[in-house]
Write a protein that holds these residues in place. Structure first.
Motif, short mmCIF file in Angstrom:
data_model
loop_
_atom_site.label_atom_id
_atom_site.label_comp_id
_atom_site.label_asym_id
_atom_site.label_seq_id
_atom_site.Cartn_x
_atom_site.Cartn_y
_atom_site.Cartn_z
N ASP A 1 0.84 -1.20 0.00
CA ASP A 1 0.00 0.00 0.00
C ASP A 1 0.87 1.25 0.00
N ALA A 2 0.32 2.33 -0.54
CA ALA A 2 0.93 3.65 -0.35
C ALA A 2 0.01 4.42 0.59
N VAL A 3 0.57 4.96 1.65
CA VAL A 3 -0.25 5.53 2.72
C VAL A 3 0.02 7.01 2.91
N LEU A 4 -1.05 7.80 2.92
CA LEU A 4 -0.95 9.22 3.23
C LEU A 4 -1.61 9.45 4.58
N TRP A 5 -0.83 9.94 5.54
CA TRP A 5 -1.42 10.24 6.85
C TRP A 5 -1.65 11.74 6.96
N ALA B 1 4.91 6.89 22.32
CA ALA B 1 5.63 5.63 22.08
C ALA B 1 4.83 4.74 21.13
N ALA B 2 3.49 4.70 21.34
CA ALA B 2 2.62 3.89 20.48
C ALA B 2 2.64 4.42 19.04
N LEU B 3 2.67 5.74 18.91
CA LEU B 3 2.68 6.33 17.56
C LEU B 3 3.95 5.95 16.81
N GLN B 4 5.09 6.04 17.50
CA GLN B 4 6.35 5.69 16.84
C GLN B 4 6.34 4.24 16.37
N GLU B 5 5.82 3.38 17.23
CA GLU B 5 5.73 1.96 16.89
C GLU B 5 4.80 1.75 15.70
N THR B 6 3.66 2.46 15.70
CA THR B 6 2.70 2.34 14.61
C THR B 6 3.30 2.80 13.29
N LEU B 7 4.00 3.93 13.33
CA LEU B 7 4.60 4.44 12.09
C LEU B 7 5.66 3.48 11.56
N HIS B 8 6.42 2.89 12.47
CA HIS B 8 7.38 1.87 12.03
C HIS B 8 6.63 0.69 11.40
N GLY B 9 5.50 0.33 12.01
CA GLY B 9 4.68 -0.77 11.49
C GLY B 9 4.12 -0.46 10.10
N ILE B 10 3.68 0.78 9.93
CA ILE B 10 3.13 1.18 8.62
C ILE B 10 4.24 1.12 7.56
N ARG B 11 5.40 1.62 7.94
CA ARG B 11 6.52 1.61 6.98
C ARG B 11 6.91 0.19 6.59
N ALA B 12 6.80 -0.72 7.55
CA ALA B 12 7.22 -2.10 7.30
C ALA B 12 6.36 -2.77 6.23
N VAL B 13 5.08 -2.37 6.13
CA VAL B 13 4.22 -3.00 5.12
C VAL B 13 4.03 -2.14 3.87
N SER B 14 4.19 -0.81 4.03
CA SER B 14 3.81 0.04 2.90
C SER B 14 4.96 0.30 1.94
N GLU B 15 4.57 0.60 0.73
CA GLU B 15 5.51 0.97 -0.32
C GLU B 15 6.05 2.38 -0.03
N LEU B 16 5.14 3.22 0.44
CA LEU B 16 5.48 4.62 0.69
C LEU B 16 4.54 5.16 1.77
N LEU B 17 5.11 5.92 2.69
CA LEU B 17 4.30 6.60 3.70
C LEU B 17 4.60 8.10 3.61
N VAL B 18 3.56 8.89 3.36
CA VAL B 18 3.72 10.35 3.34
C VAL B 18 2.97 10.91 4.55
N VAL B 19 3.69 11.65 5.38
CA VAL B 19 3.10 12.24 6.59
C VAL B 19 2.94 13.74 6.38
#
Lengths: 182, 141
Positions: free
Chosen positions: A82-86, A119-137
């Motif tokens: 997935d490509a994710v835009l937050w 702390a949860a947010l950092q973990e979540t963003l790492h999690g999103i990056r691990a599955v996504s093609e691209l994460l734009v914040v």
């Protein structure tokens, strides 16, 4: 293959950062374009605005996930590639920092509360990056003014510093131009 | 004089602390250095200016005090300036005055500075002058 790339973009209101971010995602040509929305409607006009945007994006092929708080709950709904835009850090922070204000117990007033969410947010963003093609914040520039809300601005600064450090690329949007800072 | 400039909570002090020789520097938070101190770091100038205005100091006198402080500290000094002038016009008249006075003062200081580095969430960008690291490195010896 997951690309694991993260891009941070921040700018003023109506600077064109959302359109820029959407373009980045669509150009990634990922299997799905995910719009991770943290906005929350506080009145009718906002509810209509959110719904209109959601429909516009639907016709452009986006999948919208509304997640005003507890971003980690969006994680199981993502798929590899997935490509994710937050969109965006500022609304998420307001939602989380002031969660509980109706009962007189905002997170901001409880020791350690925001630390835990951070702390949860950092973990979540790492999690999103691990599955996504691209994460734009996407985030906003609200630091070039008098300090109106110190806990909020202090947290936002801390989060932005981390996001810029973690991102492969960081941009500052001004009047429709994206200035590459990293 | 070197200026490190940017919005609040952008990592300006952290950046300055990371420069060679700056960890041991004398820091002046919300006040002007009175005596000549090598390698002084002046921060929180907006708080000092606000106090002056509250005490009825006029802009000319205030600028004179700043110029005196700069003259005492030559050549190596760092001024950390916080940008508070890109928000909505404040309802409080004193805040409006502070923005005006501070904006004019910053313009003057930018003009005088050997270098100006803007910090955006930890990322330095040179707006004026030679590379800050290089100068500080040389001067620090």
């Amino acid at each position: 293959m997951a690309g694991n790339k993260m891009i941070f973009i921040s700018g003023g209101v109506r600077s064109g950062k959302s359109a820029w971010a959407e373009n980045k995602i669509l150009h990634a040509k990922a299997r799905r374009s995910i719009y991770l929305a943290s906005g929350r409607a506080y009145d009718n006009e906002m509810a209509q605005r959110i719904e209109r945007h959601r429909q516009d994006r639907f016709y452009d092929g986006w999948t919208t996930i509304e997640q005003p708080i507890h971003l980690e709950e969006a994680l199981p709904r993502l798929k590899t590639g997935d490509a994710v835009l937050w969109d965006c850090v500022t609304t998420w922070l307001a939602n989380e920092l002031y969660a509980g204000w109706e009962t007189g117990t905002p997170c901001a007033a409880q020791p350690g509360c925001m630390e835990k969410k951070w702390a949860a947010l950092q973990e979540t963003l790492h999690g999103i990056r691990a599955v996504s093609e691209l994460l734009v914040v996407v985030s906003n520039e609200v630091m070039d003014d008098f300090i109106r809300d110190e806990p909020y601005q202090r947290w936002l600064g801390r989060i932005h510093l981390w996001l810029v450090a973690e991102s492969e690329e960081a941009f500052e949007m001004e009047n429709g131009f994206a200035y590459k800072r990293k | 004089m070197h200026i490190v400039f940017g919005g609040a909570f952008n990592g300006k002090r952290q950046f300055v602390r990371g420069l060679p020789g700056c960890r041991e520097a004398a820091w002046f938070e919300g006040e002007l250095p009175r005596d000549s101190i090598p390698g002084a770091v002046v921060a929180g100038l907006e708080l000092w200016v606000k106090r002056q205005l509250e005490n009825g100091t006029d802009e000319r006198e205030l600028n004179r005090l700043v110029q005196d402080a700069i003259a005492h500290q030559r050549p190596r000094q760092i001024w950390i300036l916080t940008d508070i002038n890109r928000g909505i016009v404040p309802a409080d008249p004193l805040e409006r005055e502070l923005r005006d006075v501070l904006g004019r003062l910053y313009q003057q200081l930018f003009l005088q500075a050997a270098s100006v580095t803007r910090i955006w969430y930890g990322i330095p960008e040179t707006l004026k002058g030679a590379d800050l690291h290089e100068n500080l490195h040389k001067n620090g010896r």
